[in-house]
Structures are given as C-alpha cells and as structure tokens.
Design a protein around this motif. Structure first.
Motif, mmCIF file in Angstrom:
data_model
loop_
_atom_site.group_PDB
_atom_site.id
_atom_site.type_symbol
_atom_site.label_atom_id
_atom_site.label_comp_id
_atom_site.label_asym_id
_atom_site.label_seq_id
_atom_site.Cartn_x
_atom_site.Cartn_y
_atom_site.Cartn_z
ATOM 1 N N GLU A 1 0.838 -1.195 0.000
ATOM 2 C CA GLU A 1 0.000 0.000 0.000
ATOM 3 C C GLU A 1 0.877 1.250 0.000
ATOM 4 O O GLU A 1 1.791 1.367 0.811
ATOM 5 C CB GLU A 1 -0.920 0.020 1.220
ATOM 6 N N ALA B 1 0.771 5.380 0.367
ATOM 7 C CA ALA B 1 -0.090 6.387 0.972
ATOM 8 C C ALA B 1 -0.475 7.470 -0.030
ATOM 9 O O ALA B 1 0.244 7.750 -1.002
ATOM 10 C CB ALA B 1 0.608 7.019 2.175
ATOM 11 N N ALA B 2 -1.606 8.109 0.214
ATOM 12 C CA ALA B 2 -2.106 9.179 -0.643
ATOM 13 C C ALA B 2 -1.105 10.322 -0.739
ATOM 14 O O ALA B 2 -0.476 10.712 0.254
ATOM 15 C CB ALA B 2 -3.436 9.699 -0.092
ATOM 16 N N SER C 1 -1.968 -1.366 -3.953
ATOM 17 C CA SER C 1 -2.925 -0.259 -3.881
ATOM 18 C C SER C 1 -2.174 1.059 -3.763
ATOM 19 O O SER C 1 -1.336 1.221 -2.871
ATOM 20 C CB SER C 1 -3.858 -0.443 -2.676
ATOM 21 N N GLY D 1 -2.667 5.108 -3.218
ATOM 22 C CA GLY D 1 -3.608 6.122 -2.772
ATOM 23 C C GLY D 1 -3.726 7.267 -3.760
ATOM 24 O O GLY D 1 -2.924 7.402 -4.690
#
Length: 311
Positions: free
Chosen positions: A61, A63-64, A92, A94
C-alpha cells in the motif's frame, strides 16, 4: 543474510547489483519458492506478507499523495533444481501518489519449476504507477510461468506495465492481463518476449476504456525461432465518449517457428475510437546485409536485429 546468499548469486549471474534492493531506505519483498525471505516497509509504503502452504500472500500500500524517490523492489525466485512458487499480490496506490515497482523474477537455476502470479492492482484517482517485470531464465526450457493481473485505473490515474522475458529460454509462458481504465485515465501495456527451441508463448492483454476520455495502448514485441510457438491476443474496448485506444503487435519468425497475432478491437460508444496494427514476418534482409558488411556473421546479425527490436 545467509538466506539472501542465493539471491545475491543469482543477481551476480545476470550482471546486476542487488545492493540497492536491500538498502535501508528502499521498500522491498523477497521470496524464494514458497518461502518469504525478507520484507521491508518505509514511511508511506506498507508491505504486509506471509507464507504458507498456499504460497506467498502479499499486500503493498502506497499512501495518498506520496511520491516515492526509489523503486519498490519485488524479488521472486527458485534456486533449487525443481520447485513451485505461488504468489497472490495486491497493490494499492492512494490518490495522487506516484510509484515505480521493479519486479525481478529469477529462475536461472531450476531444471523444472512453476511460477504462478495472481495480482490485483488498484490505482485511486490521480495515482501513477510504472510496473516493470523482468524475467531471467536458464536454458533448461523447463520453466512454466502463469501470470494473471487485474488492474483498475481510477479517474485521472496513469498505469504503465513493462514485461520482459528475453534472457534464457522461455519454457512455457501464459500471460493474461486485464485493465479497466476510468475517466481521463490511461494505461499502457508493453510486452517483449524471445522464444527459442520448443518454447510456448501465450499472451493476452486487454484494456477496457470505460471512462470518458480514457486512453489505452497495448504493444507487443515477440520473436520466435527454431520450433517455438507464440499466440498473441491484444484487445482494446472503447466503451465511453472520447475514449481512444490502439493495439500494436509485431512478431518476428525464424526457422520452423509459428506465430499468430489476433488484435481484438470493439467499440460500444459512437464517440470512441480504437485502432490496431499487426505484423508478422522475418528479419529485414537489408538490415542483415548491412550488419554482415560490418563483419558480423549471418546468425549474429539476425540476433542483433531481434534483440534491438526487443529493446
């Protein structure tokens, strides 16, 4: 560090330096066979992974809003004479984040091995991902690679995937990628594969342009020689206003090899447009003659041309 000895040896064999992969400021995941060897998260990039009887389960993941200065490294390999490796990977990104992933798949030592990858990739609005996957195989011809990827590219996001398998024998390759592209988003898929002897290559790459103004490119470069076989399907579907897509397939055939290219284009919206081009043929004799005039043998000249096409 002893667990990483085989990894270091494999990288030295292909002429690459593994040190940047394991640097303290680099996010990475390393797996050998069904065993997780090393993983490292960094601020803003979280890597979760576990191994079991089913294989490697991993999630990455980003982060945005994060822009990662160094690539995230994913290393998968088998360093025994025979083995299996099953990987389930979820990535994923962000919103408005930007990342580059390098996936190294090292199968230079096994005589018989099977590597299966099932990937899910989700790019949230405005994210950008460059995903480079390079395979390094030995000369046994006993490697089987089965790769599946399902990708969602959110509004305004950009996705680029680059798959390369030109070192060693392919063995058997079964690649199937499907990408859904949202509003004002884009996706580019590039595959380069060199098949020899009795290698079998099957590639299907599909892009669904579902959002208004979506863009897509499917580009394949494949060379086969001896008795190798290749079947390539490049598919693009224009499903929204202003969507634009293109399929570009080029294959070189030598000796008794067989290749087929099937561009599949479909438009379901009157304001979408999808184009395609496919070419299958032999090496340009004028290029061969020019290289032979510089002292190369006919075989070396052909190899130079093929490798140049494959980049």
């Amino acid at each position: 560090m002893s667990d990483l000895h085989d990894l270091y040896a494999a990288f030295r064999q292909i002429g690459e330096d593994p040190a940047p992969i394991l640097a303290p400021d680099t996010a990475h995941l390393v797996a050998q066979g069904q065993r997780l060897v090393s993983r490292q998260s960094i601020p803003g990039v979280r890597i979760e992974a576990e191994s079991g009887e089913a294989g490697i389960l991993a999630r990455v993941e980003v982060a945005a809003g994060l822009v990662i200065p160094r690539p995230v490294h994913l290393c998968f390999g088998i360093f025994e004479p025979c083995g299996d490796q099953n990987v389930a990977l979820v990535i994923s990104l962000g919103p408005a984040s930007r990342a580059e992933f390098w996936s190294h798949c090292l199968f230079t030592l096994p005589e018989r091995a099977r590597h299966a990858m099932d990937a899910r990739v989700d790019l949230l609005p405005g994210a950008r991902l460059d995903y480079r996957e390079a395979h390094y195989h030995g000369l046994s011809g006993g490697i089987e690679v089965v790769a599946r990827a399902r990708v969602r590219v959110g509004e305004g996001a950009r996705y680029r995937a680059d798959f390369t398998l030109v070192q060693g024998r392919v063995g058997r390759l079964d690649l199937d990628y499907e990408v859904e592209v949202g509003t004002r988003a884009s996706a580019e898929l590039l595959s380069k594969v060199y098949g020899r002897m009795t290698d079998e290559i099957a590639i299907r790459e599909g892009v669904r342009l579902n959002g208004e103004g979506a863009r897509g490119l499917v580009k394949t470069r494949v060379a086969v020689e001896d008795e190798a076989q290749a079947r390539i399907i490049g598919a693009t579907y224009g499903n929204a206003a202003g969507a634009r897509g293109h399929v570009d397939c080029l294959e070189i055939v030598r000796d008794r090899a067989v290749a087929s290219a099937v561009p599949e284009v479909r438009v379901s919206h009157p304001q979408a447009k999808v184009t395609h081009e496919a070419a299958i043929g032999s090496v340009d004799e004028r290029q061969v003659d020019a290289l032979m005039a510089r002292g190369l043998s006919p075989a070396a000249a052909v190899d130079r041309i093929v490798l140049g096409m494959l980049g």
